[in-house]
Design an enzyme around this catalytic site. Structure first.
Site, PDB file in Angstrom:
ATOM      1  N   SER A   1       0.825  -1.208   0.000  1.00  0.00           N
ATOM      2  CA  SER A   1       0.000   0.000   0.000  1.00  0.00           C
ATOM      3  C   SER A   1       0.863   1.264   0.000  1.00  0.00           C
ATOM      4  O   SER A   1       1.647   1.488  -0.909  1.00  0.00           O
ATOM      5  CB  SER A   1      -0.944  -0.050   1.204  1.00  0.00           C
ATOM      6  OG  SER A   1      -1.927   0.939   1.127  1.00  0.00           O
TER       7      SER A   1
ATOM      8  N   ASP B   1      -1.020   1.137  -4.010  1.00  0.00           N
ATOM      9  CA  ASP B   1      -1.911   0.151  -4.644  1.00  0.00           C
ATOM     10  C   ASP B   1      -3.254   0.749  -5.015  1.00  0.00           C
ATOM     11  O   ASP B   1      -4.165   0.036  -5.420  1.00  0.00           O
ATOM     12  CB  ASP B   1      -2.094  -1.079  -3.759  1.00  0.00           C
ATOM     13  CG  ASP B   1      -2.879  -0.806  -2.484  1.00  0.00           C
ATOM     14  OD1 ASP B   1      -2.935   0.361  -2.055  1.00  0.00           O
ATOM     15  OD2 ASP B   1      -3.414  -1.763  -1.903  1.00  0.00           O
TER      16      ASP B   1
END
Length: 450
Positions: free
Chosen positions: A102, A245
């Protein structure tokens, strides 16, 4: 084995904490756990990743683990996390695997798992997967051979299907809007500019050249100064910033002021209520959302339901209650009609659609929420449970809430991964919030010294 799964999958430094061996073991256990109910066919798994260099190595391990467990694999390559979740549903796969950390820096990587339909896993299923990993380590699992071994294929048009889905969700075209999008040198580098352009916007893309090493490096949703400057430089109507992401979205106004997840949720909630799509006039948010969001929604006649921190808990509430919108202050926004998880590009599209439909600026739309000053103090402790629940700590928090009244609140939360108690205070002024937070933090330190 300690607890593997955190609030959003398994995460750690690639090839140190998160090794290929561990990735393979997780993939095997996930295949057995998530596809165990129906063995009439070979399980199907969708595997995607963000552009981190370590993702290539970990993808190979995950694919090998899945195939060795008898699962067929569709590799979709570099794609946002919500794109992988979407394709799990579209292909009717039994599970999905996304390799990403992330917004974390490049040395880290992670594994996010999805069940059939593209849904994140509840705690109970994660615990079963962890138990399966331990069992497999203790006793060799039965391996298929010959035709029982899974096959591996590349899904070459997966990204195109995802973009078509995103653009098709937009209620009003974006013609006339100029947007700067910071792609964080991540999974949205190709997807986001294309989706925004196809929906009608003029797009200036920055940090859209991932090389495997530069993801989140001084850019994206955790470094808004860059997109702020670019918006002012180009005279854009707004800026959007995604993380590595692309499951979150932050925005900035034409003047470079931040519009966070709480404000975005409020904007979308009002738009959906006007369109008659906000089920039960209810918004779902976590306990970390600013009190300003609660006050704004109350003023607008919209009910706010709170959950634990983590977009999967928001999603669980959305699914359980059949609701239509939820999210987090961090920019994870979930619209179940179009996504099974937070989707940053979808959020950006719908935010701009509201601007285009109303002719109002982002600053004007975001002004529905007046954010109260919020102070967070992370207190190192010997025992995080004791630190958060000791009678003196609880009493101090209750006294503070009585003092603050309707213009503030206190939240005590033990960290899920570190020996910390998080003390969060909101108040009418930052000075008051800080004074109250430090007062409660002192009680926490005394109750459980580090």
């Amino acid at each position: 084995m300690g607890r593997l799964f955190g609030t959003d999958g398994v995460r750690g430094k690639a090839n140190a904490d998160l090794t290929p061996e561990l990735a393979l073991a997780i993939a095997v256990a996930a295949a057995h756990t998530l596809a165990e109910s129906d063995r009439s066919h070979a399980p199907l798994a969708v595997v995607g990743r963000d552009p981190r260099a370590s993702g290539e190595m970990l993808e190979a391990a995950v694919v090998a683990g899945l195939a060795s467990a008898g699962a067929n694999v569709l590799r979709v390559g570099v794609l946002p996390t919500p794109g992988v979740a979407f394709l799990v549903g579209e292909t009717k796969a039994d599970l999905g695997v996304m390799l990403s950390a992330s917004h974390n820096p490049m040395p880290d990587n992670g594994i996010k798992l999805f069940a059939a339909g593209g849904h994140k896993l509840p705690d109970e299923v994660e615990m079963r997967i962890e138990a399966a990993i331990e069992a497999n380590a203790a006793t060799a699992w039965e391996r298929p051979t010959g035709a029982g071994i899974g096959r591996v294929h590349d899904l070459l048009d997966g990204a195109d299907h995802y973009v078509q889905h995103l653009v098709g969700s937009v209620p009003h075209r974006l013609d006339g809007l100029k947007v700067v999008v910071d792609c964080a040198n991540g999974a949205a580098a190709d997807i986001a500019p294309v989706a925004y352009k196809e929906a009608g916007a003029e797009v200036i893309a920055i940090h859209a050249e991932p090389d495997g090493l530069n993801i989140n490096d001084g850019c994206g949703s955790t470094h808004l100064d860059v997109v702020r400057a670019a918006v002012v430089e180009h005279g854009a109507d707004l800026g959007l910033a995604h993380d590595g992401d692309a499951d979150r979205c932050h925005a900035v106004t034409a003047d470079g002021e931040e519009v966070d997840g709480d404000q975005i949720m409020a904007i979308l909630a009002l738009a959906m209520r006007e369109a008659g799509t906000l089920t039960e006039d209810t918004l779902v948010a976590t306990v970390m959302s600013n009190l300003g969001l609660r006050l704004a929604m109350s003023r607008e006649g919209i009910r706010l339901v709170e959950t634990r921190v983590g977009d999967r808990y928001v999603l669980e509430e959305l699914r359980a209650s059949g609701l239509a919108l939820g999210g987090e202050q961090s920019g994870h926004i979930i619209v179940p009609a179009y996504a099974t998880t937070g989707d940053g590009v979808l959020t950006g599209l719908h935010l701009m659609s509201r601007m285009a439909a109303t002719g109002r600026s982002l600053a004007d739309l975001g002004s529905v929420v007046t954010k109260l000053p919020q102070v967070l103090v992370n207190v190192p402790v010997g025992d995080r449970t004791v630190g958060a629940t000791a009678p003196a700590v609880v009493a101090a928090a209750e006294r503070a809430e009585a003092e603050l009244g309707e213009t503030g609140r206190v939240l005590l939360r033990p960290s899920g991964t570190e020996p910390l108690v998080r003390v969060m205070v909101e108040a009418a002024t930052e000075g008051t919030a800080r004074e109250v937070a430090e007062r409660i933090a002192a009680e926490v330190r005394q109750a459980s010294p580090a």
